[in-house]
Write a protein that holds these residues in place. Structure first.
Motif, short mmCIF file in Angstrom:
data_model
loop_
_atom_site.label_atom_id
_atom_site.label_comp_id
_atom_site.label_asym_id
_atom_site.label_seq_id
_atom_site.Cartn_x
_atom_site.Cartn_y
_atom_site.Cartn_z
N MET A 1 24.34 55.01 59.84
CA MET A 1 24.21 54.93 58.40
C MET A 1 24.86 53.63 57.92
O MET A 1 25.82 53.16 58.50
N ILE A 2 24.33 53.13 56.83
CA ILE A 2 24.79 51.84 56.33
C ILE A 2 24.91 51.90 54.81
O ILE A 2 24.18 52.62 54.15
N GLY A 3 25.87 51.17 54.29
CA GLY A 3 26.05 51.05 52.85
C GLY A 3 26.43 49.62 52.52
O GLY A 3 27.08 48.94 53.32
N ILE A 4 26.02 49.16 51.37
CA ILE A 4 26.34 47.79 50.94
C ILE A 4 26.63 47.80 49.44
O ILE A 4 26.11 48.64 48.71
N ASP A 5 27.49 46.89 49.02
CA ASP A 5 27.79 46.78 47.60
C ASP A 5 28.21 45.35 47.28
O ASP A 5 28.79 44.66 48.11
N ILE A 6 27.88 44.93 46.07
CA ILE A 6 28.30 43.63 45.56
C ILE A 6 28.90 43.84 44.17
O ILE A 6 28.41 44.67 43.41
N VAL A 7 29.98 43.13 43.89
CA VAL A 7 30.71 43.30 42.64
C VAL A 7 30.96 41.93 42.02
O VAL A 7 31.37 41.00 42.71
N ASN A 8 30.72 41.85 40.72
CA ASN A 8 31.10 40.65 39.98
C ASN A 8 32.61 40.72 39.75
O ASN A 8 33.10 41.69 39.18
N ASN A 9 33.34 39.74 40.20
CA ASN A 9 34.80 39.75 40.11
C ASN A 9 35.29 39.85 38.66
O ASN A 9 36.35 40.43 38.41
N LYS A 10 34.55 39.30 37.73
CA LYS A 10 34.92 39.39 36.31
C LYS A 10 34.93 40.84 35.83
O LYS A 10 35.71 41.21 34.97
N ARG A 11 34.06 41.65 36.38
CA ARG A 11 34.01 43.07 36.01
C ARG A 11 35.33 43.76 36.36
O ARG A 11 35.88 44.53 35.57
N ILE A 12 35.86 43.48 37.54
CA ILE A 12 37.12 44.07 37.97
C ILE A 12 38.26 43.49 37.13
O ILE A 12 39.15 44.22 36.69
N GLU A 13 38.22 42.21 36.86
CA GLU A 13 39.25 41.57 36.04
C GLU A 13 39.28 42.19 34.63
O GLU A 13 40.35 42.48 34.10
N ARG A 14 38.11 42.41 34.05
CA ARG A 14 38.05 43.03 32.71
C ARG A 14 38.62 44.45 32.74
O ARG A 14 39.35 44.86 31.83
N ALA A 15 38.31 45.20 33.78
CA ALA A 15 38.83 46.57 33.89
C ALA A 15 40.36 46.56 34.02
O ALA A 15 41.05 47.39 33.40
N ILE A 16 40.89 45.64 34.78
CA ILE A 16 42.34 45.53 34.93
C ILE A 16 42.99 45.13 33.61
O ILE A 16 44.00 45.71 33.20
N ASN A 17 42.40 44.17 32.93
CA ASN A 17 42.95 43.73 31.65
C ASN A 17 42.90 44.83 30.59
O ASN A 17 43.80 44.95 29.77
N LYS A 18 41.85 45.64 30.62
CA LYS A 18 41.68 46.69 29.61
C LYS A 18 42.51 47.93 29.92
O LYS A 18 43.16 48.49 29.03
N TYR A 19 42.48 48.38 31.18
CA TYR A 19 43.10 49.66 31.53
C TYR A 19 44.42 49.53 32.31
O TYR A 19 45.07 50.54 32.58
N LYS A 20 44.74 48.31 32.73
CA LYS A 20 46.00 48.03 33.45
C LYS A 20 46.18 48.96 34.66
O LYS A 20 45.27 49.14 35.44
N SER A 21 47.38 49.51 34.80
CA SER A 21 47.70 50.31 35.99
C SER A 21 46.87 51.59 36.08
O SER A 21 46.67 52.12 37.17
N LYS A 22 46.37 52.09 34.96
CA LYS A 22 45.53 53.30 34.99
C LYS A 22 44.29 53.06 35.86
O LYS A 22 43.91 53.92 36.66
N PHE A 23 43.66 51.90 35.71
CA PHE A 23 42.50 51.55 36.53
C PHE A 23 42.92 51.40 37.99
O PHE A 23 42.29 51.98 38.89
#
Length: 120
Positions: A1-23
């Motif tokens: 079985m195989i899985g793949i994913d790609i993430v825009n780094n800005k998306r993670i940065e925005r989540a960290i900035n918005k939700y901080k340690s909760k995220f």
């Protein structure tokens, strides 16, 4: 079985900035947070692990139709070393399987692929 994913780094940065340690605490294990936050390029490090967790979730679901949560997967690895995956689930027996993961990141995006094979 195989899985793949790609993430825009800005998306993670925005989540960290918005939700901080909760995220961070919802998605990552304590050791993942400590490791990535110690890096100069910590956003890319966290993004790559996010992509790796998503890739593992996809591969594991294809294998046994169990959907894990992000925090049940720990991505362990250091630059220029192999990646190790730990799964924390009482419902899943992966003792006869191996999960191989490859991750990569650039300034804008992070990508990961997970492959599940049977142990020899």
């Amino acid at each position: 079985m195989i899985g793949i994913d790609i993430v825009n780094n800005k998306r993670i940065e925005r989540a960290i900035n918005k939700y901080k340690s909760k995220f961070l605490e919802k998605i990552y294990t304590k050791s993942e947070i400590e490791y990535c936050l110690s890096k100069k390029s910590y956003i890319e490090c966290l993004s790559a692990r996010f992509a790796a967790k998503e890739a593992c979730i996809k591969a594991i679901y294809q294998h046994c139709f169990i959907k894990l949560k992000m925090k049940q997967i720990e991505i362990i690895g250091k630059k220029d070393e192999g990646v190790t995956v730990k799964i924390y689930s009482k419902d899943l027996d992966l003792s006869s399987l191996e999960i191989m993961v490859s991750i990569s990141h650039e300034k804008d995006c992070s990508v990961a692929i997970a492959l599940i094979t049977k142990n020899n």
